[in-house]
Motif scaffolding. Structure first.
Motif, mmCIF file in Angstrom:
data_model
loop_
_atom_site.group_PDB
_atom_site.id
_atom_site.type_symbol
_atom_site.label_atom_id
_atom_site.label_comp_id
_atom_site.label_asym_id
_atom_site.label_seq_id
_atom_site.Cartn_x
_atom_site.Cartn_y
_atom_site.Cartn_z
ATOM 1 N N GLU A 3 16.397 58.672 31.145
ATOM 2 C CA GLU A 3 17.772 58.209 30.981
ATOM 3 C C GLU A 3 18.639 59.360 30.491
ATOM 4 O OE1 GLU A 3 21.185 56.423 28.856
ATOM 5 O OE2 GLU A 3 19.479 57.321 27.866
ATOM 6 N N GLU A 4 18.092 60.197 29.605
ATOM 7 C CA GLU A 4 18.815 61.385 29.152
ATOM 8 C C GLU A 4 18.581 62.503 30.167
ATOM 9 O OE1 GLU A 4 19.181 64.511 25.431
ATOM 10 O OE2 GLU A 4 17.904 62.761 25.210
ATOM 11 N N PRO A 5 19.646 63.119 30.678
ATOM 12 C CA PRO A 5 19.481 64.128 31.740
ATOM 13 C C PRO A 5 18.700 65.366 31.328
ATOM 14 C CG PRO A 5 21.732 63.318 31.679
ATOM 15 C CD PRO A 5 21.040 62.768 30.467
ATOM 16 N N TYR A 6 18.808 65.795 30.071
ATOM 17 C CA TYR A 6 18.139 67.025 29.630
ATOM 18 C C TYR A 6 17.318 66.765 28.371
ATOM 19 C CZ TYR A 6 21.696 68.832 32.786
ATOM 20 O OH TYR A 6 22.498 69.053 33.879
ATOM 21 N N PRO A 7 16.297 65.914 28.460
ATOM 22 C CA PRO A 7 15.535 65.557 27.264
ATOM 23 C C PRO A 7 14.823 66.779 26.690
ATOM 24 C CG PRO A 7 14.379 64.848 29.232
ATOM 25 C CD PRO A 7 15.726 65.338 29.672
ATOM 26 N N GLY A 8 14.810 66.848 25.359
ATOM 27 C CA GLY A 8 14.119 67.948 24.710
ATOM 28 C C GLY A 8 14.895 69.253 24.687
ATOM 29 N N ASN A 9 16.110 69.258 25.232
ATOM 30 C CA ASN A 9 16.944 70.458 25.252
ATOM 31 C C ASN A 9 18.223 70.211 24.463
ATOM 32 O OD1 ASN A 9 15.610 72.361 27.327
ATOM 33 N ND2 ASN A 9 15.631 70.380 28.358
ATOM 34 N N THR A 10 18.639 71.191 23.697
ATOM 35 C CA THR A 10 19.912 71.107 22.989
ATOM 36 C C THR A 10 20.989 71.670 23.901
ATOM 37 O OG1 THR A 10 18.818 71.354 20.855
ATOM 38 C CG2 THR A 10 21.190 71.798 20.931
ATOM 39 N N ASP B 263 27.593 74.857 18.234
ATOM 40 C CA ASP B 263 28.252 73.595 18.571
ATOM 41 C C ASP B 263 27.432 72.785 19.578
ATOM 42 O OD1 ASP B 263 30.568 73.916 16.930
ATOM 43 O OD2 ASP B 263 31.341 75.372 18.369
ATOM 44 N N PRO B 264 26.400 72.067 19.094
ATOM 45 C CA PRO B 264 25.595 71.244 19.998
ATOM 46 C C PRO B 264 26.304 69.929 20.338
ATOM 47 C CG PRO B 264 24.770 71.029 17.769
ATOM 48 C CD PRO B 264 25.886 72.049 17.723
ATOM 49 N N PHE B 265 26.186 69.535 21.601
ATOM 50 C CA PHE B 265 26.648 68.212 22.014
ATOM 51 C C PHE B 265 25.704 67.164 21.441
ATOM 52 C CE2 PHE B 265 28.805 70.631 25.306
ATOM 53 C CZ PHE B 265 29.953 69.894 25.570
ATOM 54 N N GLU B 266 26.226 65.969 21.207
ATOM 55 C CA GLU B 266 25.413 64.820 20.813
ATOM 56 C C GLU B 266 25.245 63.932 22.034
ATOM 57 O OE1 GLU B 266 25.646 60.825 18.009
ATOM 58 O OE2 GLU B 266 27.153 62.384 17.776
ATOM 59 N N TYR B 267 24.004 63.533 22.310
ATOM 60 C CA TYR B 267 23.780 62.612 23.432
ATOM 61 C C TYR B 267 24.231 61.222 23.013
ATOM 62 C CZ TYR B 267 21.759 60.115 27.298
ATOM 63 O OH TYR B 267 21.604 59.311 28.406
#
Length: 195
Positions: A75-82, A96-100
């Motif tokens: 469901e998350e496009p880039y799991p395990g990646n910041t 500046d990390p995005f929040e899923y």
């Protein structure tokens, strides 16, 4: 955990799709965060072992009943990646990390002073995710992103907090938008309806 399943209707007759290799159970072992598998009517049970705990989408495509497919993806496009906002506003750094936030979307709020900026959406390695655009972005607009695309130009009209929304719900057609935070000031906004 191993999950065994089929795509079927309540009566197991109208719709009953499974694996096509003739075995009693077909293991979907080639999963790579997005995998498509061919199905056949009355086929074998399917077995899926998620590589990690999380939400997965099962997309059954019967638009061509002679070639039905099942796509399974995280469901998350880039799991395990910041996923990071990297640009002139932060020295192209990793601060500046995005929040899923779900449904394939990521979000970050950043305080910016009026001026012109360039940025990209990327991971620390500049490889797993490295998205840019040939189009400039303005506040309250959206631009499509491409892998290894150009730096995205952004003009901020006034000092304040700005929310960047990275939409990767369709990884073949990603996009980013930016909006001024708190656009209604101190006014409380409600969802109002029959609910």
């Amino acid at each position: 955990t191993d999950y065994e399943f089929k795509v079927a209707s309540e009566d197991w007759s109208t719709v009953n799709f499974g694996g096509n290799d003739g075995a009693s159970t077909v293991e979907l072992s080639t999963f790579d965060m997005t995998s498509e598998f061919s199905l056949v009517h009355n086929g074998a049970n399917l077995m899926f072992t998620p590589p990690a705990a999380g939400n997965y989408l099962f997309i059954f495509d019967a638009s061509n009943t002679d070639e039905t497919t099942l796509t399974i993806r995280t469901e998350e496009p880039y799991p395990g990646n910041t996923v990071l906002l990297r640009g002139t506003m932060n020295g192209w750094g990793e601060t500046d990390p995005f929040e899923y936030i779900g449904a394939g979307k990521y979000e970050i709020s950043v305080n910016l002073t009026a001026g012109d900026y360039e940025f990209k959406v990327a991971t620390a390695d500049w490889s797993t995710v490295n998205l840019g655009s040939d189009s400039a972005l303005t506040v309250s607009s959206t631009v499509s992103l491409t892998h290894n695309g150009a730096n995205i130009g952004l003009s901020i009209p006034s000092d304040g907090d700005y929310v960047f929304v990275f939409d990767a719900s369709n990884t073949d057609n990603t996009a980013i938008s930016v909006h001024q935070a708190g656009m209604f000031g101190d006014e409380v906004v409600f969802v109002r309806g029959t609910m």
